[in-house]
Write a protein that holds these residues in place. Sequence first.
Motif, mmCIF file in Angstrom:
data_model
loop_
_atom_site.group_PDB
_atom_site.id
_atom_site.type_symbol
_atom_site.label_atom_id
_atom_site.label_comp_id
_atom_site.label_asym_id
_atom_site.label_seq_id
_atom_site.Cartn_x
_atom_site.Cartn_y
_atom_site.Cartn_z
ATOM 1 N N HIS A 29 0.825 -1.227 -0.197
ATOM 2 C CA HIS A 29 -0.084 0.082 -0.021
ATOM 3 C C HIS A 29 0.779 1.110 -0.094
ATOM 4 O O HIS A 29 1.959 1.365 0.733
ATOM 5 C CB HIS A 29 -1.080 -0.139 1.188
ATOM 6 N N PRO A 30 0.576 2.094 -0.708
ATOM 7 C CA PRO A 30 1.349 3.422 -0.797
ATOM 8 C C PRO A 30 1.654 4.119 0.483
ATOM 9 O O PRO A 30 2.579 4.848 0.826
ATOM 10 C CB PRO A 30 0.613 4.351 -1.802
ATOM 11 N N ARG A 31 0.555 4.043 1.482
ATOM 12 C CA ARG A 31 0.994 4.691 2.808
ATOM 13 C C ARG A 31 1.889 3.654 3.513
ATOM 14 O O ARG A 31 2.884 4.411 4.058
ATOM 15 C CB ARG A 31 -0.311 4.471 3.703
ATOM 16 N N ASN A 32 2.016 2.454 3.274
ATOM 17 C CA ASN A 32 3.240 1.955 3.955
ATOM 18 C C ASN A 32 4.573 2.108 3.422
ATOM 19 O O ASN A 32 5.592 2.352 4.122
ATOM 20 C CB ASN A 32 3.013 0.341 3.796
ATOM 21 N N VAL A 33 4.487 2.193 2.198
ATOM 22 C CA VAL A 33 5.919 2.699 1.552
ATOM 23 C C VAL A 33 6.102 4.296 2.161
ATOM 24 O O VAL A 33 7.174 4.474 2.328
ATOM 25 C CB VAL A 33 5.786 2.844 -0.068
ATOM 26 N N GLU A 34 5.281 4.966 2.205
ATOM 27 C CA GLU A 34 5.531 6.307 2.571
ATOM 28 C C GLU A 34 5.898 6.371 4.050
ATOM 29 O O GLU A 34 7.022 7.090 4.302
ATOM 30 C CB GLU A 34 4.108 7.139 2.578
ATOM 31 N N GLN A 37 9.704 5.779 4.476
ATOM 32 C CA GLN A 37 10.624 6.577 3.816
ATOM 33 C C GLN A 37 11.899 6.944 4.660
ATOM 34 O O GLN A 37 12.854 7.213 4.229
ATOM 35 C CB GLN A 37 9.894 7.831 3.155
#
Length: 68
Positions: A29-34, A37
């Motif tokens: 999920h993009p939130r996990n990647v964010e 960071q």
Amino acid sequence: MSRLLTSDGLAQLGLLRAAVIVALATLLHPRNVERAQPLPVSGFPTKALTMGKVTGIIRAHFAAIQPG
């Protein structure tokens, strides 16, 4: 987030280059990647963690170590 789990904290401990961080995810999920960071995360394999995925991680980051 703990200060030791940031890139600066790991560098102060001398672990920034000694550690490979791979985040196992249920789904990418993009939130996990964010959220990851600030860390030097090298990959995001998704569950189920198979022998093939583990072997790929080892080959990618530890060329001198070959799983038997």
